[in-house]
Design a protein around this motif. Structure first.
Motif, PDB file in Angstrom:
ATOM      1  N   HIS A 311       5.066   8.057  -5.000  1.00 25.99           N
ATOM      2  CA  HIS A 311       4.587   7.289  -3.859  1.00 25.99           C
ATOM      3  C   HIS A 311       4.177   5.887  -4.317  1.00 25.99           C
ATOM      4  O   HIS A 311       3.971   5.638  -5.510  1.00 25.99           O
ATOM      5  CB  HIS A 311       3.404   8.012  -3.213  1.00 25.99           C
ATOM      6  N   PHE A 312       4.078   4.964  -3.372  1.00 25.26           N
ATOM      7  CA  PHE A 312       3.736   3.583  -3.711  1.00 25.26           C
ATOM      8  C   PHE A 312       2.394   3.563  -4.436  1.00 25.26           C
ATOM      9  O   PHE A 312       1.369   4.001  -3.904  1.00 25.26           O
ATOM     10  CB  PHE A 312       3.662   2.725  -2.452  1.00 25.26           C
ATOM     11  N   ASP A 313       2.402   3.027  -5.658  1.00 25.25           N
ATOM     12  CA  ASP A 313       1.236   3.072  -6.539  1.00 25.25           C
ATOM     13  C   ASP A 313       0.502   1.740  -6.479  1.00 25.25           C
ATOM     14  O   ASP A 313       0.688   0.860  -7.325  1.00 25.25           O
ATOM     15  CB  ASP A 313       1.687   3.381  -7.970  1.00 25.25           C
ATOM     16  N   ALA A 314      -0.374   1.587  -5.470  1.00 20.08           N
ATOM     17  CA  ALA A 314      -1.075   0.317  -5.298  1.00 20.08           C
ATOM     18  C   ALA A 314      -1.970  -0.023  -6.489  1.00 20.08           C
ATOM     19  O   ALA A 314      -2.012  -1.189  -6.908  1.00 20.08           O
ATOM     20  CB  ALA A 314      -1.881   0.331  -4.002  1.00 20.08           C
ATOM     21  N   PRO A 315      -2.728   0.925  -7.093  1.00 20.07           N
ATOM     22  CA  PRO A 315      -3.546   0.551  -8.260  1.00 20.07           C
ATOM     23  C   PRO A 315      -2.725  -0.023  -9.409  1.00 20.07           C
ATOM     24  O   PRO A 315      -3.122  -1.019 -10.034  1.00 20.07           O
ATOM     25  CB  PRO A 315      -4.227   1.869  -8.648  1.00 20.07           C
ATOM     26  N   GLU A 342       4.061   7.874   0.931  1.00 19.65           N
ATOM     27  CA  GLU A 342       2.750   7.336   1.267  1.00 19.65           C
ATOM     28  C   GLU A 342       2.387   6.205   0.307  1.00 19.65           C
ATOM     29  O   GLU A 342       3.068   5.982  -0.700  1.00 19.65           O
ATOM     30  CB  GLU A 342       1.696   8.440   1.197  1.00 19.65           C
ATOM     31  N   ILE A 343       1.292   5.523   0.614  1.00 19.07           N
ATOM     32  CA  ILE A 343       0.711   4.537  -0.291  1.00 19.07           C
ATOM     33  C   ILE A 343      -0.517   5.156  -0.939  1.00 19.07           C
ATOM     34  O   ILE A 343      -1.444   5.591  -0.243  1.00 19.07           O
ATOM     35  CB  ILE A 343       0.314   3.247   0.452  1.00 19.07           C
ATOM     36  N   CYS A 344      -0.504   5.213  -2.271  1.00 16.81           N
ATOM     37  CA  CYS A 344      -1.696   5.622  -3.018  1.00 16.81           C
ATOM     38  C   CYS A 344      -2.579   4.392  -3.188  1.00 16.81           C
ATOM     39  O   CYS A 344      -2.142   3.386  -3.763  1.00 16.81           O
ATOM     40  CB  CYS A 344      -1.302   6.188  -4.378  1.00 16.81           C
ATOM     41  N   SER A 379      -4.757   8.310  -0.329  1.00 19.68           N
ATOM     42  CA  SER A 379      -3.433   7.829   0.045  1.00 19.68           C
ATOM     43  C   SER A 379      -3.276   7.961   1.552  1.00 19.68           C
ATOM     44  O   SER A 379      -4.024   8.689   2.210  1.00 19.68           O
ATOM     45  CB  SER A 379      -2.335   8.615  -0.674  1.00 19.68           C
ATOM     46  N   HIS A 380      -2.299   7.249   2.090  1.00 20.40           N
ATOM     47  CA  HIS A 380      -2.038   7.337   3.524  1.00 20.40           C
ATOM     48  C   HIS A 380      -0.604   6.923   3.808  1.00 20.40           C
ATOM     49  O   HIS A 380       0.035   6.252   2.999  1.00 20.40           O
ATOM     50  CB  HIS A 380      -3.006   6.451   4.313  1.00 20.40           C
ATOM     51  N   VAL A 386       4.992  -3.429   5.521  1.00 17.15           N
ATOM     52  CA  VAL A 386       4.838  -4.806   5.040  1.00 17.15           C
ATOM     53  C   VAL A 386       3.377  -5.222   5.059  1.00 17.15           C
ATOM     54  O   VAL A 386       2.850  -5.748   4.071  1.00 17.15           O
ATOM     55  CB  VAL A 386       5.701  -5.766   5.889  1.00 17.15           C
ATOM     56  N   LEU A 387       2.696  -4.989   6.183  1.00 14.03           N
ATOM     57  CA  LEU A 387       1.284  -5.354   6.286  1.00 14.03           C
ATOM     58  C   LEU A 387       0.444  -4.590   5.267  1.00 14.03           C
ATOM     59  O   LEU A 387      -0.453  -5.153   4.622  1.00 14.03           O
ATOM     60  CB  LEU A 387       0.777  -5.085   7.701  1.00 14.03           C
ATOM     61  N   SER A 388       0.737  -3.313   5.078  1.00 12.35           N
ATOM     62  CA  SER A 388      -0.046  -2.505   4.142  1.00 12.35           C
ATOM     63  C   SER A 388       0.132  -2.984   2.704  1.00 12.35           C
ATOM     64  O   SER A 388      -0.831  -3.018   1.927  1.00 12.35           O
ATOM     65  CB  SER A 388       0.367  -1.033   4.256  1.00 12.35           C
TER      66      SER A 388
END
Length: 417
Positions: A311-315, A342-344, A379-380, A386-388
């Motif tokens: 999943h998308f690894d934002a950290p 999802e986005i983590c 996560s969600h 794009v906004l997230s």
């Protein structure tokens, strides 16, 4: 005039080739400048008519007729370059070498470097670092230990080149045993053909190019594989941040200031997928084996290992942005993301990935161990990807794609520092 530096904010394979191709299509671009890596790059470009090429040493603007310059930070492999040029001819680029210049100070990868790379990786067994098996890291390591390492400019002097090739063969064979490589004269024959086909230039060439028009700097691999900032030892022997490109631009800027001319502005563009991927060994905190996503251009490789999905690894991507010193804008690929992704936004055990001690490889190994233990915290599933991603990484998304070819989903006005 704004030069654009394109950097992958993940582990590679985020879609840099697609992004560079689109940037070269939109307006006149003087050149694509490669500023790290070598033949292990794999930047896929698919044209609307179905023609496909995996760009390694040639820039991903080649289909658009944009010249490529291999800077002194690139490891040049003449054998791989010849094979790549031959494929480009089959997909409609009649004379690829006419679009290529190479800095004489670039390191020269040889078959002995490639063979040594593979021997070392085999001997690591289950503790493999992860490698493309093409000897790029081996070439860089050899050059650090031996000032007489072969460089592109040496091809002009066959006698000196032969001495340096013999030294590579003898030193690596003494260390690792006999290597399965053709004899020196056979290698020299190939490199002589390389010398006659390409245009080799000195350090004064690139400043002229940069002052003539807009250039796109095409990075290789990803920031999370950086030699100093990545999860050691599962990294590349290459600086994958903006640093090399900025060093080249700084030289031009200083020269331009002295001459009273302009070197142009710079845009730092980070590339991410809507999901995070990794080839081979090393931490991937958000990995999810249940994800089944189409991947026409990546798969398990003999040397790289499995192609892994998460999943998308934002950290991790925030960390990449931080070690890069920030980005001006983002490009997001694979916007046709399925509902299962999802986005983590946080890890369970690590509140913030530390940036300290980039040159301390023992500290980086401890971080690698911590990341192996980490799991997804929060996560969600975003309603607006794009906004997230803009909110997660703190930069505007100016380019989005959802397919390997054709028009982008959107391409907004660039944001310049």
């Amino acid at each position: 005039m704004t030069h654009t530096i394109v950097v992958d904010l993940g582990y590679g394979d985020a879609g840099k080739g697609r992004v560079v191709d689109l940037l070269c299509e939109e307006s006149d671009v003087e050149a694509v400048v490669r500023f790290n890596g070598g033949a292990q790059a794999a930047h896929n470009v698919v044209l609307p008519d179905g023609r496909h090429h995996t760009f390694a040493q040639f820039g991903a603007g080649t289909f658009r007729g944009v010249p490529t310059h291999l800077s002194r930070f690139v490891v040049v492999d003449p054998l791989a370059l010849a094979a790549e040029a031959a494929h480009l001819v089959t997909v409609g680029v009649p004379d690829p070498f006419a679009l290529l210049t190479i800095d004489e100070d670039a390191l020269l990868a040889t078959p002995w470097h490639r063979a040594a790379n593979r021997v070392r990786e085999r001997r690591r067994g289950a503790d493999r670092h992860g490698s493309c098996g093409l000897g790029v890291g081996e070439t860089a390591a050899y050059a650090l230990a031996h000032p007489d390492a072969p460089r592109v400019g040496d091809v002009r002097d066959p006698g000196r080149l032969r001495q340096r090739l013999v030294a590579v063969r003898d030193r690596l064979s003494e260390e690792l045993g006999a290597l399965p490589v053709p004899d020196v004269d056979a290698v020299l024959t190939v490199i002589t053909a390389f010398r006659d086909a390409v245009r080799i230039v000195d350090r004064g060439y690139l400043p002229d190019v940069l002052r003539r028009g807009r250039c796109v700097f095409e990075g290789a691999q990803g920031v999370l594989l950086d030699e100093w900032y990545g999860w050691h030892p599962h990294t590349t022997w290459s600086t994958t941040t903006f640093a090399n490109a900025e060093a080249l631009l700084a030289e031009v800027g200083g020269l331009a200031e002295a001459e009273g001319s302009s070197a142009g502005a710079v845009e730092r563009l980070g590339v991410v997928r809507t999901y995070t991927t990794r080839h081979g060994a090393g931490p991937l905190v958000t990995e999810d084996p249940s994800l089944r996503l189409p991947e026409p251009h990546n798969g398990a490789g003999e040397w790289q290992g499995a192609f892994r999905l998460g999943h998308f690894d934002a950290p991790a991507h925030r960390y990449a942005v931080e070690v890069c010193g920030g980005v001006d804008a983002l490009a997001v690929t694979h916007l046709d993301v399925p509902p299962s992704v999802e986005i983590c936004t946080s890890y369970s055990a690590i509140s913030h990935i530390p940036v300290e001690s980039p040159g301390d490889l023992q500290a980086r190994e401890r971080l690698t161990a911590a990341l192996r233990r980490a799991t997804v915290g929060q996560s969600h599933r975003p309603s607006d990807w794009v906004l997230s991603i803009e909110e997660a990484l703190g930069a505007p998304v100016i380019l989005g794609t959802d397919a390997p070819s054709g028009a982008p989903v959107f391409h907004r006005t660039a944001v310049t520092a």
